[in-house]
Design a protein around this motif. Structure first.
Motif, PDB file in Angstrom:
ATOM      1  N   UNK A 104       0.831  -1.223   0.000  1.00  0.00           N
ATOM      2  CA  UNK A 104       0.000   0.000   0.000  1.00  0.00           C
ATOM      3  C   UNK A 104       0.858   1.263   0.000  1.00  0.00           C
ATOM      4  N   UNK A 105       1.955   1.254   0.757  1.00  0.00           N
ATOM      5  CA  UNK A 105       2.803   2.459   0.805  1.00  0.00           C
ATOM      6  C   UNK A 105       3.367   2.790  -0.579  1.00  0.00           C
ATOM      7  N   UNK A 106       3.795   1.757  -1.308  1.00  0.00           N
ATOM      8  CA  UNK A 106       4.377   1.998  -2.643  1.00  0.00           C
ATOM      9  C   UNK A 106       3.287   2.471  -3.607  1.00  0.00           C
ATOM     10  N   UNK A 107       2.102   1.884  -3.494  1.00  0.00           N
ATOM     11  CA  UNK A 107       1.009   2.307  -4.388  1.00  0.00           C
ATOM     12  C   UNK A 107       0.514   3.708  -4.042  1.00  0.00           C
ATOM     13  N   UNK A 108       0.673   4.099  -2.779  1.00  0.00           N
ATOM     14  CA  UNK A 108       0.276   5.462  -2.387  1.00  0.00           C
ATOM     15  C   UNK A 108       1.232   6.516  -2.918  1.00  0.00           C
ATOM     16  N   UNK A 109       2.469   6.153  -3.139  1.00  0.00           N
ATOM     17  CA  UNK A 109       3.493   7.097  -3.622  1.00  0.00           C
ATOM     18  C   UNK A 109       3.780   6.924  -5.114  1.00  0.00           C
TER      19      UNK A 109
END
Ligand SMILES: Cc1cc2nc3c(=O)[nH]c(=O)nc-3n(C[C@H](O)[C@H](O)[C@H](O)COP(=O)(O)OP(=O)(O)OC[C@H]3O[C@@H](n4cnc5c(N)ncnc54)[C@H](O)[C@@H]3O)c2cc1C
Ligand code: SF4
Length: 324
Positions: A104-109
């Motif tokens: 999720x963190x990578x997809x958020x950025x």
């Protein structure tokens, strides 16, 4: 990390101007999820003297449908693609592929432009310079032989490798190739639009040092077509594809009327399995025809010493995609 200048562009033209002025010594930065890791590990052939931040360019993150197709701004975050009702409804494999990326963190950025332009994950290329020196690599401009050929090549290409055997790591690229998408690239001389499948070459991608990807364009698939994105990974959470398959297949009354099947992580670019597509067109889909098409999908595959297993996985995913 080494020191570098950090310039925030306010327009696409300004970003291009900054790239041009730096004459190949600058890199664009969007979400930074790929690039910052590379800077920390010092794996790029030459360390950039400047980063051109494009997140400050307004109106480059959008998802809209216009004249029979989808348009996505290059700065659109992967999370926005995953959660877009429009993408989920009509371009579902793109949502599935984006959802399969990282965490999720990578997809958020991470942005769609960055996902398409991300660097190779070949572990020889990515070997941090500070803990082992720079490994000979054709992609970094070295002249010696690619070490993956005789070394540990379990995750490398089974098709299309020449000087370099690294695979395209982008999951969204595989879905976009199956959907017949194009990308808009802008540079000092104006803009050009190319199919996503033509963007990659054996040593990287088609971008010049002063160009920027601004938009992804996807023609609307038939509402009758069934879409599927299958990704085989070693770990379930956070992993790159060993093989992925994206398919858009239209079956009417049991007969396949149209098919687009793209293979990911098997070659330097996602590639269409055209022989498999032809095999199923105008046929009644059953187990035997799906199996024959899966065989056709890997025609010409030339696995390296440690990755023949990827041929079998490709066949299995193609068969599953067709039967689905
Ligand atoms: C732990 C981890 C797991 C991952 N797993 C996956 C995965 O399963 N599948 C997958 O597909 N990816 C995966 N990734 C890669 C991730 O998708 C990319 O890091 C991300 O999508 C890149 O987007 P970004 O905006 O952060 O790009 P950045 O890091 O900002 O940039 C990446 C590259 O693209 C260039 N670039 C960025 N935007 C543009 C543009 N508009 N025009 C031209 N060049 C541009 C930059 O100069 C840079 O070279 C993973 C990454 C990590 C760290
Ligand atoms: S496969 Fe490509 S990236 Fe990896 S070492 Fe060989 S030339 Fe370099």
């Amino acid at each position: 990390m080494k020191d570098f200048n950090h310039d925030s562009a306010r327009t696409v033209d300004e970003a291009i101007e900054l790239l041009k002025n730096n004459q190949g010594r600058a890199k664009l930065i969007a979400g930074g999820t790929d690039l910052l890791g590379e800077l920390k590990d010092k794996v790029l052939p030459t360390y950039p003297e400047a980063l051109v931040n494009i997140k400050t360019i307004p109106d480059m993150d959008y998802i809209k449908e216009e004249s029979g197709g989808l348009k996505i701004g290059a700065l659109t975050k992967l999370r926005e693609i995953v959660t877009s009702p429009l993408v989920q409804e009509s371009y579902n494999i793109l949502a599935l592929a984006a959802h399969s990326v990282g965490s999720p963190q990578i997809r958020n950025m991470g942005t769609i432009g960055g996902n398409l332009c991300q660097d190779t994950r070949c572990w020889y290329y990515r070997y941090p310079h500070q803990i082992g020196g720079r490994i000979v690599c054709r992609r970094k401009g070295d002249r010696g032989p690619c070490l993956a050929v005789k070394g540990d090549n379990r995750y490398h290409a089974i098709m299309g490798g020449k000087k370099c055997f690294a695979v395209c790591p982008s999951d969204t690229a595989t879905a976009l190739v199956a959907l017949g998408a194009t990308m808009k690239i802008v540079g000092p001389g104006g803009d050009r639009t190319i199919p996503v499948g033509n963007f990659y070459n054996p040593l990287g991608n088609d971008l010049c040092v002063d160009e920027i990807v601004t938009e992804i364009q996807v023609p609307r698939p038939s509402v009758k077509a069934k879409q599927n994105f299958l990704k085989f990974t070693l770990r379930k959470p956070i992993d790159f594809a060993i093989v992925s398959v994206a398919s858009v297949i239209r079956v009417e009354a049991g007969v396949c009327r149209d098919a687009s099947i793209a293979l990911g992580a098997v070659a330097p670019a996602p590639i269409r399995a055209t022989a498999a597509e032809e095999m199923i067109k105008e046929k009644i889909i059953d187990d035997a025809i799906a199996e024959s098409a899966a065989e056709m999908a890997v025609t010409g595959a030339k696995p390296l010493s440690m990755n023949a297993y990827k041929v079998e996985i490709t066949k299995t995913l193609v068969k599953r995609a067709i039967l689905s």
